[in-house]
Design a protein around this motif. Structure first.
Motif, PDB file in Angstrom:
ATOM      1  N   ARG A 224       0.901  -1.143  -0.203  1.00 15.73           N
ATOM      2  CA  ARG A 224       0.133   0.038  -0.142  1.00 15.73           C
ATOM      3  C   ARG A 224       0.936   1.242  -0.083  1.00 15.73           C
ATOM      4  N   ASP A 225       1.982   1.326   0.936  1.00 12.40           N
ATOM      5  CA  ASP A 225       2.768   2.654   0.781  1.00 12.40           C
ATOM      6  C   ASP A 225       3.328   2.710  -0.588  1.00 12.40           C
ATOM      7  N   LEU A 226       3.553   1.586  -1.186  1.00 10.24           N
ATOM      8  CA  LEU A 226       4.583   1.786  -2.504  1.00 10.24           C
ATOM      9  C   LEU A 226       3.534   2.418  -3.643  1.00 10.24           C
ATOM     10  N   VAL A 227       2.130   1.687  -3.526  1.00 11.71           N
ATOM     11  CA  VAL A 227       1.286   2.184  -4.572  1.00 11.71           C
ATOM     12  C   VAL A 227       0.999   3.556  -4.226  1.00 11.71           C
ATOM     13  N   GLU A 228       0.667   3.885  -3.087  1.00 12.67           N
ATOM     14  CA  GLU A 228       0.500   5.434  -2.808  1.00 12.67           C
ATOM     15  C   GLU A 228       1.454   6.495  -2.909  1.00 12.67           C
ATOM     16  N   ALA A 229       2.602   5.834  -2.844  1.00 13.60           N
ATOM     17  CA  ALA A 229       3.916   6.693  -2.831  1.00 13.60           C
ATOM     18  C   ALA A 229       3.953   7.282  -4.443  1.00 13.60           C
ATOM     19  N   ARG A 230       3.728   6.245  -5.206  1.00 11.68           N
ATOM     20  CA  ARG A 230       3.719   6.442  -6.792  1.00 11.68           C
ATOM     21  C   ARG A 230       2.564   7.085  -7.348  1.00 11.68           C
ATOM     22  N   GLY A 231       1.450   7.266  -6.639  1.00 10.22           N
ATOM     23  CA  GLY A 231       0.294   7.943  -7.078  1.00 10.22           C
ATOM     24  C   GLY A 231      -0.627   6.956  -7.550  1.00 10.22           C
ATOM     25  N   GLY A 232      -0.656   5.822  -7.057  1.00 10.13           N
ATOM     26  CA  GLY A 232      -1.594   4.932  -7.530  1.00 10.13           C
ATOM     27  C   GLY A 232      -2.975   4.752  -6.687  1.00 10.13           C
ATOM     28  N   THR A 233      -3.894   3.678  -6.847  1.00  8.92           N
ATOM     29  CA  THR A 233      -4.854   3.761  -5.965  1.00  8.92           C
ATOM     30  C   THR A 233      -4.815   2.440  -5.342  1.00  8.92           C
ATOM     31  N   TRP A 234      -5.049   2.109  -4.203  1.00  2.38           N
ATOM     32  CA  TRP A 234      -4.876   0.982  -3.530  1.00  2.38           C
ATOM     33  C   TRP A 234      -6.330   0.234  -3.744  1.00  2.38           C
ATOM     34  N   PRO A 235      -6.305  -1.146  -4.168  1.00  7.84           N
ATOM     35  CA  PRO A 235      -7.478  -2.002  -3.974  1.00  7.84           C
ATOM     36  C   PRO A 235      -8.480  -2.061  -3.029  1.00  7.84           C
ATOM     37  N   GLN A 236      -8.813  -1.054  -1.995  1.00  7.27           N
ATOM     38  CA  GLN A 236      -9.427  -1.096  -1.085  1.00  7.27           C
ATOM     39  C   GLN A 236     -10.425  -2.508  -0.872  1.00  7.27           C
ATOM     40  N   GLY A 237     -11.251  -2.160  -2.130  1.00  4.16           N
ATOM     41  CA  GLY A 237     -12.451  -3.052  -2.081  1.00  4.16           C
ATOM     42  C   GLY A 237     -12.183  -4.276  -2.118  1.00  4.16           C
ATOM     43  N   TRP A 238     -11.268  -5.013  -2.763  1.00  3.49           N
ATOM     44  CA  TRP A 238     -10.773  -6.089  -2.921  1.00  3.49           C
ATOM     45  C   TRP A 238     -10.095  -6.553  -1.536  1.00  3.49           C
ATOM     46  N   GLU A 239      -9.405  -5.786  -0.872  1.00  2.86           N
ATOM     47  CA  GLU A 239      -8.728  -6.170   0.170  1.00  2.86           C
ATOM     48  C   GLU A 239      -9.958  -6.373   1.443  1.00  2.86           C
ATOM     49  N   ASP A 240     -10.739  -5.663   1.569  1.00  6.32           N
ATOM     50  CA  ASP A 240     -11.978  -5.522   2.407  1.00  6.32           C
ATOM     51  C   ASP A 240     -12.601  -6.825   2.184  1.00  6.32           C
ATOM     52  N   ALA A 241     -13.142  -6.993   0.765  1.00  5.22           N
ATOM     53  CA  ALA A 241     -13.986  -8.272   0.528  1.00  5.22           C
ATOM     54  C   ALA A 241     -13.200  -9.677   1.048  1.00  5.22           C
ATOM     55  N   THR A 242     -12.073  -9.579   0.585  1.00  4.50           N
ATOM     56  CA  THR A 242     -11.162 -10.759   1.193  1.00  4.50           C
ATOM     57  C   THR A 242     -10.929 -10.922   2.462  1.00  4.50           C
ATOM     58  N   ARG A 243     -10.864  -9.889   3.286  1.00  3.00           N
ATOM     59  CA  ARG A 243     -10.552 -10.191   4.657  1.00  3.00           C
ATOM     60  C   ARG A 243     -12.071 -10.501   5.410  1.00  3.00           C
ATOM     61  N   ASP A 244     -13.156 -10.060   4.724  1.00  4.96           N
ATOM     62  CA  ASP A 244     -14.442 -10.370   5.129  1.00  4.96           C
ATOM     63  C   ASP A 244     -14.882 -11.908   4.735  1.00  4.96           C
ATOM     64  N   HIS A 245     -14.135 -12.373   3.591  1.00  2.00           N
ATOM     65  CA  HIS A 245     -14.446 -13.886   3.143  1.00  2.00           C
ATOM     66  C   HIS A 245     -13.614 -14.793   4.297  1.00  2.00           C
ATOM     67  N   LEU A 246     -12.242 -14.372   4.431  1.00  2.00           N
ATOM     68  CA  LEU A 246     -11.575 -15.052   5.428  1.00  2.00           C
ATOM     69  C   LEU A 246     -12.233 -15.433   6.997  1.00  2.00           C
TER      70      LEU A 246
END
Length: 258
Positions: A224-246
């Motif tokens: 996440r730090d690398l993505v955001e430091a380089r101006g990208g968008t973190w896939p928050q929805g995918w992370e949240d969905a997977t954490r809920d799934h587990l």
């Protein structure tokens, strides 16, 4: 082996020049290094050279094992288990080689004209790696519910490989990475220790769950730090969905990326 290669390539008029490359070319060789040689040839001679030096009648003498990689590399191992690879390139291709990574061997009077090009992953490339990490992480219930412990261990190996790639990227050493047999020089001592601690995985439910949690804790904040430091968008929805799934499927909590 180097002297044998030098003698054979000197007698081969198709070889315009030959250079020690790999760890020998960089001055980083040790007793476990193989012998890497880059051979410069005319384009019309390239495939014939690859076929000859990577074939059963290679002029370099008896070999116990050989294969051709990427259509350019004649990879050989002799009966004493000395490993030697000959990579064939054209004159134009050789100009892109960093002169600091090769040493003269045969008719090597003109160094290549290339220079080191830093390889920096884009934010989107890192985000792609993150999405794949999260996907593999989310497959943990498949291995657990089927009791496929060996499959689970393979998944953990995939996760670790992605962590390594991003650790090396964070350290600014992606462009310096060479073969797959060296890694310590590209990681910090703390990174090495963390990865080595995560490598002892028991082929059990508890072992796979614990390893997945540990690897997620290493990977997600870093990515996440690398993505955001380089101006990208973190896939928050995918992370949240997977954490809920587990959480739903296994009752397993995975630390968030923040």
């Amino acid at each position: 082996m180097i002297e044998r290669i030098r003698a054979v390539l000197t007698d081969d008029e198709r070889i315009q020049s030959a250079w020690l490359s790999g760890s020998l070319g960089k001055g980083q060789a040790d007793a476990q290094s193989d012998v890497d040689v880059t051979c410069v040839v005319e384009e019309e001679d390239l495939q014939a050279c690859v076929a000859e030096y990577g074939g059963p009648r290679t002029p370099l003498g008896p070999v116990a094992h050989q294969m051709v990689v990427y259509g350019r590399v004649a990879a050989n191992t002799d009966p004493d288990w000395t490993r030697f690879d000959l990579t064939f390139v054209t004159t134009i291709e050789f100009r892109r080689v960093d002169p600091a990574t090769v040493k003269p061997l045969v008719r090597a009077t003109r160094p290549p004209g290339g220079k080191t090009v830093d390889i920096v992953m884009s934010a989107e490339r890192i985000a792609d790696i993150a999405r794949e990490f999260i996907r593999v992480l989310g497959l943990l219930p498949v291995a657990v519910e089927r009791r496929e412990w060996l499959v689970g261990l393979e998944g953990e190996a995939l996760l670790r490989r992605m962590i390594i790639d991003l650790m090396v990227e964070k350290n600014g050493k992606t462009s310096q990475r060479g073969g797959v047999k060296r890694l310590n020089a590209f990681l910090t001592p703390d990174q090495q220790a963390a990865l080595e601690a995560s490598a002892a995985i028991a082929p059990t439910r508890e072992g796979l769950v614990s390893a997945s949690q540990a690897m997620a804790a290493l990977f997600l904040p870093l990515a996440r730090d690398l993505v955001e430091a380089r101006g990208g968008t973190w896939p928050q929805g995918w992370e949240d969905a997977t954490r809920d799934h587990l959480r739903r499927s296994l009752g397993v909590e995975i630390s968030a990326s923040r």
